[in-house]
Structures are given as C-alpha cells and as structure tokens.
Write a protein that holds these residues in place. Sequence first.
Motif, PDB file in Angstrom:
ATOM      1  N   VAL A 242       0.879  -1.180   0.000  1.00  0.00           N
ATOM      2  CA  VAL A 242       0.000   0.000   0.000  1.00  0.00           C
ATOM      3  C   VAL A 242       0.907   1.219   0.000  1.00  0.00           C
ATOM      4  O   VAL A 242       1.858   1.279   0.778  1.00  0.00           O
ATOM      5  CB  VAL A 242      -0.958   0.036   1.206  1.00  0.00           C
ATOM      6  CG1 VAL A 242      -1.772   1.336   1.220  1.00  0.00           C
ATOM      7  CG2 VAL A 242      -1.904  -1.168   1.187  1.00  0.00           C
ATOM      8  N   PRO A 257      -3.423   2.416  10.960  1.00  0.00           N
ATOM      9  CA  PRO A 257      -3.642   2.328   9.512  1.00  0.00           C
ATOM     10  C   PRO A 257      -5.011   2.869   9.111  1.00  0.00           C
ATOM     11  O   PRO A 257      -6.003   2.719   9.838  1.00  0.00           O
ATOM     12  CB  PRO A 257      -3.550   0.826   9.233  1.00  0.00           C
ATOM     13  CG  PRO A 257      -3.971   0.183  10.521  1.00  0.00           C
ATOM     14  CD  PRO A 257      -3.441   1.083  11.605  1.00  0.00           C
ATOM     15  N   SER A 261      -5.677   0.595   3.981  1.00  0.00           N
ATOM     16  CA  SER A 261      -4.367  -0.029   4.171  1.00  0.00           C
ATOM     17  C   SER A 261      -4.510  -1.454   4.689  1.00  0.00           C
ATOM     18  O   SER A 261      -3.737  -2.341   4.330  1.00  0.00           O
ATOM     19  CB  SER A 261      -3.507   0.794   5.139  1.00  0.00           C
ATOM     20  OG  SER A 261      -3.244   2.071   4.624  1.00  0.00           O
ATOM     21  N   VAL A 262      -5.527  -1.650   5.517  1.00  0.00           N
ATOM     22  CA  VAL A 262      -5.794  -2.982   6.067  1.00  0.00           C
ATOM     23  C   VAL A 262      -6.487  -3.863   5.036  1.00  0.00           C
ATOM     24  O   VAL A 262      -6.050  -4.988   4.747  1.00  0.00           O
ATOM     25  CB  VAL A 262      -6.655  -2.886   7.342  1.00  0.00           C
ATOM     26  CG1 VAL A 262      -7.007  -4.275   7.858  1.00  0.00           C
ATOM     27  CG2 VAL A 262      -5.939  -2.062   8.405  1.00  0.00           C
ATOM     28  N   ASP A 265      -4.242  -4.615   1.771  1.00  0.00           N
ATOM     29  CA  ASP A 265      -3.099  -5.464   2.105  1.00  0.00           C
ATOM     30  C   ASP A 265      -3.555  -6.896   2.371  1.00  0.00           C
ATOM     31  O   ASP A 265      -2.914  -7.856   1.923  1.00  0.00           O
ATOM     32  CB  ASP A 265      -2.382  -4.892   3.331  1.00  0.00           C
ATOM     33  CG  ASP A 265      -1.008  -5.509   3.556  1.00  0.00           C
ATOM     34  OD1 ASP A 265      -0.247  -5.654   2.587  1.00  0.00           O
ATOM     35  OD2 ASP A 265      -0.685  -5.822   4.721  1.00  0.00           O
ATOM     36  N   ASN A 266      -4.675  -7.052   3.066  1.00  0.00           N
ATOM     37  CA  ASN A 266      -5.201  -8.390   3.348  1.00  0.00           C
ATOM     38  C   ASN A 266      -5.700  -9.083   2.080  1.00  0.00           C
ATOM     39  O   ASN A 266      -5.504 -10.286   1.887  1.00  0.00           O
ATOM     40  CB  ASN A 266      -6.325  -8.310   4.371  1.00  0.00           C
ATOM     41  CG  ASN A 266      -5.825  -7.945   5.756  1.00  0.00           C
ATOM     42  OD1 ASN A 266      -4.633  -8.036   6.053  1.00  0.00           O
ATOM     43  ND2 ASN A 266      -6.730  -7.508   6.625  1.00  0.00           N
ATOM     44  N   SER A 295      -5.378   2.733  -2.274  1.00  0.00           N
ATOM     45  CA  SER A 295      -4.109   2.193  -1.802  1.00  0.00           C
ATOM     46  C   SER A 295      -2.956   2.566  -2.711  1.00  0.00           C
ATOM     47  O   SER A 295      -1.813   2.703  -2.258  1.00  0.00           O
ATOM     48  CB  SER A 295      -4.198   0.666  -1.700  1.00  0.00           C
ATOM     49  OG  SER A 295      -5.214   0.276  -0.791  1.00  0.00           O
ATOM     50  N   THR A 322       4.184  -8.346   7.531  1.00  0.00           N
ATOM     51  CA  THR A 322       3.562  -7.108   7.076  1.00  0.00           C
ATOM     52  C   THR A 322       3.404  -6.141   8.237  1.00  0.00           C
ATOM     53  O   THR A 322       3.418  -6.540   9.419  1.00  0.00           O
ATOM     54  CB  THR A 322       2.206  -7.345   6.393  1.00  0.00           C
ATOM     55  OG1 THR A 322       1.832  -6.175   5.663  1.00  0.00           O
ATOM     56  CG2 THR A 322       1.100  -7.650   7.421  1.00  0.00           C
ATOM     57  N   GLN A 324       0.818  -2.668   8.628  1.00  0.00           N
ATOM     58  CA  GLN A 324      -0.132  -1.707   8.065  1.00  0.00           C
ATOM     59  C   GLN A 324      -0.041  -0.446   8.904  1.00  0.00           C
ATOM     60  O   GLN A 324      -0.364  -0.449  10.088  1.00  0.00           O
ATOM     61  CB  GLN A 324      -1.541  -2.308   8.076  1.00  0.00           C
ATOM     62  CG  GLN A 324      -1.645  -3.536   7.175  1.00  0.00           C
ATOM     63  CD  GLN A 324      -2.672  -4.548   7.622  1.00  0.00           C
ATOM     64  OE1 GLN A 324      -3.252  -4.442   8.706  1.00  0.00           O
ATOM     65  NE2 GLN A 324      -2.900  -5.559   6.802  1.00  0.00           N
ATOM     66  N   ALA A 329       1.357   0.055   3.564  1.00  0.00           N
ATOM     67  CA  ALA A 329       1.512  -1.308   4.076  1.00  0.00           C
ATOM     68  C   ALA A 329       2.825  -1.855   3.549  1.00  0.00           C
ATOM     69  O   ALA A 329       3.213  -1.604   2.402  1.00  0.00           O
ATOM     70  CB  ALA A 329       0.347  -2.196   3.667  1.00  0.00           C
TER      71      ALA A 329
END
Length: 342
Positions: A242, A257, A261-262, A265-266, A295, A322, A324, A329
């Motif tokens: 991110v 974050p 961003s969460v 990234d996930n 992102s 990782t 975040q 990220a």
Amino acid sequence: MIVPVLVAALAILLASSSTARGLFSRVRSEAFNKFGTAFHAPKANLTTTSTSPLQAATANLTSKMGRPPVYFFSHGGPDVQYNTKHPVYPVLQAIGKEIIHKVKPKAVVVFSAHWQSSSRSEIHLNNAGGPTDLIYDFYGFPDHFYKANFPAVGSPQLAAKIQQLLTKADIPSKGLKRGLDHGVFSGFNVAFPPNSDQAIAVPLVQVSLFKSEDPDAHYRLGQAVEELRDEGVVIICTGMTVHNLRDMQFTWGDPRPLPYSVSFDNALKEAVEGDAEGRQERMREVVKRPDARQSHPHMDHLMPIHIAAGAAGKDKGVQTWTLQEGSFAWAQYRFGDVPAEE
C-alpha cells in the motif's frame, strides 16, 4: 512514520513522474575498483559455446540446491536505511541474511517501482558493466541522503541473457546505462549492507517496469524471466503493498492504519497465497477493487509484485511479514522454498 517531513513526501510524489525525476535526480559515481573487472567474462565465451558463462558457473549450485525463490520487498522511503528503529529494519536484515547465506545467489536481477520505461510495450534494462551509479530520485531530504553508497557491479552477459528471454516472449527491450534508484539501494543497504558478510558480491542488473498499470503485462514480464532462476539468479521486485503519499497528511504522527491499508493489504495476501494456478486471475481482480486506487493512486508500487508472482511459476507465494501503518503497508513476500541447509 518512515518519511521524516511532509514536504519531502510530497516531493517524492512529484518525483514519481518522469519529468520531475529528471529535474530532481542527482547521480553519484563511486570507483569500486575491487569490483571493476569481476564477473566480466570474455565475449568469446558467448559465441563459442551453447552454454553461457552464467550457466556454466551455476550448474553445480542449481543441481544441488534447486531454484532460488523470488522475493518482493516493500522498500520504504529513502530514509529506510537510516531509520534503524522502524519495525521493517530488522525484517529486511533477516531477508537479506536468508538470501546471502541460504539461497546463495550467483546473480541478482531487480525490478523497482521507481523505474518505468518510456513505453507501454518495451522494457529497458541496465546492460553496462563495471560499478553501477546511484540515482538520488528524491528531493528535500537531508544532505547525507545524497551521499549514500551501494557498491554494485553490472553484467553485460546477464543483461544479454535477459534480453534473449524477453525476445523469446515477444517483449521488445532496450539496453542502456542507468544507475540504481532508491527503490533498490535504500532497502538493499539494509538487507545487504556493504562491507558485511551480507554484502552482494555477485552481478546485479536492474530491469524496468512497463510504463503502464497493466497487471497482466507485468505478470507476463515475470514469466518471461522465470528461467533465470534455473541459473541460480535471484529475482527481487521492490515496491509497497500500500503506497498513498497523498494521505500522509491525514495520518501524520499517527501510525494507526487507514481502513484501505488494512483491507487491500489483506486482499492482496489472499490473492498471492492461493493456489498458483489461479494466482494471475486473482491478482488481476485485486487491482479492480474499490480500495485499490485508494491504496495506490499510482500503480507503480504495486506492479512489481505482479512481476514477482509471474516469475514464481508454479511456486507458492507466502507473505512473510507485514505492517499496516497510516496510508502504507509493508508486506514482504517470498515465492518458492528456501534451500535446505547443507
């Protein structure tokens, strides 16, 4: 946050364009004499045998150890090499140790978010030999940032091999002389610190991205160079999972974050870590998500992971770490297995 001042972050955003990069880049050349003639095989070897010098040099290694993994680094800003207290610092150190001491590459090929070619269809690469310059492709940082060093030696032979593979995949390419940008040398100074037992002492060639946000084109680019792994070459792709510099103003001083961003990234982790057969399609769909453009206002920092996934072939991708943080990220990925200790 990893970037010390907001004005510097905005300047990096400006420098992401080719025009601004030309205005703000400062190049420093170091005379690394001890590397000057290393790995410079006679040209005659390329034409008198069907086995390249790189293949010959790596035959025993690859037969004993198998193909090296492919890596994706979230590389951070130009200050990542100085910010030893940031959580990513020991992570990059550990990845570098793994690569040098366990994988033991015969050469390194790197793709960075900070080098897009001038074409949507053509790839550029550094085909110069000898010590490689650095490009300080950022603006507004302390003076010592522009004195950073990273000893690296190019390889015309390896560059020629890469161009052969690209031609085979119907990807036009052009060799030229270019220094390493901070997407390479900043993170590499952490992972592979010079004058240490983790220093890179093998040829290093940087290859560009396309000037596009096409995930499939970059995935195919990775597939085109996958064969390098059979010769003991480690492929490292650098970007961020991110990367939204614009939104730093909303998270300044607060590491919590932002929602995208969460979520992004996930989602990227899920796309990468699934079965290899459907990975390209999953990663293509990730780019279409509503949070993808949040992102990555510009997709240059995302495209390198598509290259890494393409170069992985059928090897499984794993997120090894990782963080975040704000509008960023920092996920790190490895595709393929680390060779067993002998």
